[in-house]
Design an enzyme around this catalytic site. Structure first.
Site, PDB file in Angstrom:
ATOM      1  N   ARG A 122      69.918  10.593  32.968  1.00 38.22           N
ATOM      2  CA  ARG A 122      69.413  11.851  33.527  1.00 38.22           C
ATOM      3  C   ARG A 122      70.431  12.980  33.389  1.00 38.22           C
ATOM      4  O   ARG A 122      70.054  14.147  33.276  1.00 38.22           O
ATOM      5  CB  ARG A 122      69.046  11.664  34.995  1.00 38.22           C
ATOM      6  CG  ARG A 122      67.943  10.651  35.243  1.00 38.22           C
ATOM      7  CD  ARG A 122      66.625  11.108  34.671  1.00 38.22           C
ATOM      8  NE  ARG A 122      65.546  10.164  34.968  1.00 38.22           N
ATOM      9  CZ  ARG A 122      64.317  10.265  34.492  1.00 38.22           C
ATOM     10  NH1 ARG A 122      64.005  11.274  33.688  1.00 38.22           N
ATOM     11  NH2 ARG A 122      63.400   9.376  34.797  1.00 38.22           N
ATOM     12  N   GLU A 153      59.773  21.845  31.239  1.00 40.59           N
ATOM     13  CA  GLU A 153      60.946  21.078  31.649  1.00 40.59           C
ATOM     14  C   GLU A 153      62.172  21.957  31.460  1.00 40.59           C
ATOM     15  O   GLU A 153      62.150  22.965  30.737  1.00 40.59           O
ATOM     16  CB  GLU A 153      61.074  19.767  30.892  1.00 40.59           C
ATOM     17  CG  GLU A 153      61.584  19.866  29.479  1.00 40.59           C
ATOM     18  CD  GLU A 153      61.884  18.479  28.879  1.00 40.59           C
ATOM     19  OE1 GLU A 153      61.132  17.530  29.174  1.00 40.59           O
ATOM     20  OE2 GLU A 153      62.856  18.376  28.110  1.00 40.59           O
ATOM     21  N   TYR A 205      61.751   2.579  32.722  1.00 37.41           N
ATOM     22  CA  TYR A 205      60.330   2.893  32.880  1.00 37.41           C
ATOM     23  C   TYR A 205      59.472   1.655  32.619  1.00 37.41           C
ATOM     24  O   TYR A 205      59.781   0.847  31.740  1.00 37.41           O
ATOM     25  CB  TYR A 205      59.914   3.977  31.883  1.00 37.41           C
ATOM     26  CG  TYR A 205      60.165   5.396  32.343  1.00 37.41           C
ATOM     27  CD1 TYR A 205      60.644   5.690  33.611  1.00 37.41           C
ATOM     28  CD2 TYR A 205      59.914   6.463  31.489  1.00 37.41           C
ATOM     29  CE1 TYR A 205      60.867   6.997  34.019  1.00 37.41           C
ATOM     30  CE2 TYR A 205      60.130   7.781  31.878  1.00 37.41           C
ATOM     31  CZ  TYR A 205      60.605   8.036  33.141  1.00 37.41           C
ATOM     32  OH  TYR A 205      60.825   9.330  33.543  1.00 37.41           O
ATOM     33  N   ARG A 233      64.491   5.289  18.033  1.00 43.03           N
ATOM     34  CA  ARG A 233      65.767   5.662  18.655  1.00 43.03           C
ATOM     35  C   ARG A 233      66.473   4.422  19.181  1.00 43.03           C
ATOM     36  O   ARG A 233      67.679   4.238  18.939  1.00 43.03           O
ATOM     37  CB  ARG A 233      65.533   6.667  19.784  1.00 43.03           C
ATOM     38  CG  ARG A 233      66.763   6.906  20.637  1.00 43.03           C
ATOM     39  CD  ARG A 233      66.662   8.123  21.551  1.00 43.03           C
ATOM     40  NE  ARG A 233      65.527   8.120  22.456  1.00 43.03           N
ATOM     41  CZ  ARG A 233      65.307   9.090  23.361  1.00 43.03           C
ATOM     42  NH1 ARG A 233      66.136  10.111  23.457  1.00 43.03           N
ATOM     43  NH2 ARG A 233      64.251   9.046  24.165  1.00 43.03           N
TER      44      ARG A 233
END
Length: 300
Positions: A178, A285, A165, A111
């Site tokens: 987010r 989720e 991260y 990606r």
């Protein structure tokens, strides 16, 4: 696979997005699409078997992801839809290992390569997205793109941004924000990325699906507050959202539904889907959106 909230049995369902105007349809570079003057919806599926391991170590899944994102960005550039509003990624055996690396990490590498190859940002102003797993099948990616104002990326103050991260989560960080707020047809639309029981960058409440659901809702509340701070005219509440809940184990649907009912009430718009989550210690989720005509319905 859609799940019935009451019984956790599979049920036929559909997700309905409404848009005005006469749509145009086509296919380019393997991407099937439809669009009006404001919004482009597209989808691509690539089979990993079409790719072989390269001499520089790129796995078939990594290459499929890179190729898919290159094709998507080439299409949006050609049709003059400069802003990706939202990605949905579906990856077979997402928690499995192949070629010495977890498959979700392979996907993240591909990606990011796709973003970089087309001159797209991989930090900060990146689209909202979800990535979940299923048992077997081609890499499948859906997306929405727009022509209006640049979407505004929203980060969660309770969490480390995914693109920051630490490396123990993989050689490349996930490329998504987010949440984001986009202006479409004169209104603000909220796209909430896949949200789970993560605080900082660590999973909380491993093995406790009810606690994970409550922590996920705490993250959603935090993002709604942050969205209202960053985009004051986009003041969304929990009641405004359409919720799509991904569940690792069908047996957990009842417990998740009870937590959501207590927090959101009986009128909340919910769709439950059986899927593997991107971390093997996450049991569920939630993704959500608001500010647009969207409904969940049963198919006859």
């Amino acid at each position: 696979m859609p799940l019935d909230a009451a019984s956790a049995h599979s049920a036929a369902a559909c997700e309905l997005w409404a848009a005005g105007g006469r749509p145009a349809y086509g296919e380019r570079g393997g991407v099937r699409y439809g669009h009006n003057d404001d919004i482009l919806f597209g989808a691509i599926q690539l089979d990993e078997s079409a790719f072989a391991m390269t001499s520089d170590g790129k796995t078939p899944l990594q290459q499929a992801a890179e190729s898919a994102y290159k094709a998507i960005f080439a299409l949006t550039d050609a049709l003059a839809f400069p802003y990706i509003l939202r990605f949905w990624n579906y990856i077979a055996d997402i928690n499995g290992d192949s070629h010495g690396l977890e498959r979700y990490r392979q996907f993240n590498m591909g990606r990011q390569d796709g973003f970089l190859s087309r001159g797209r940002e991989v930090l900060g102003s990146v689209p909202a997205a979800s990535a979940v797993g299923f048992e077997a099948g081609p890499l499948t990616i859906y997306f929405l793109a727009g022509r209006g104002a640049t979407p505004i990326a929203i980060e969660n103050p309770r969490q480390v941004s995914a693109y920051h991260y630490p490396q123990n989560y993989g050689p490349r960080s996930p490329t998504f924000s987010r949440a984001s707020v986009a202006r479409i047809g004169g209104s603000e639309v909220l796209f909430l990325s896949g949200t789970a029981s993560i605080v900082g960058h660590r999973t909380l409440h491993a093995g406790d699906v009810a606690a994970q659901t409550r922590e996920t809702l705490a993250n959603i509340r935090a993002m709604l507050a942050e969205a209202a701070r960053v985009v004051p005219q986009a003041h969304f509440t929990l009641d405004d959202l359409c919720y799509k809940i991904y569940v690792r184990h069908a047996k957990d649907v009842a417990a998740i539904h009870e937590e959501l009912r207590l927090a959101l009430g009986d009128a909340a718009r919910l769709m439950f889907l059986r899927a593997d989550i991107c971390r093997d210690d996450l049991l569920m989720e939630i993704e959500a959106s608001a500010g647009h005509p969207l409904e969940f319905g049963l198919r006859g």
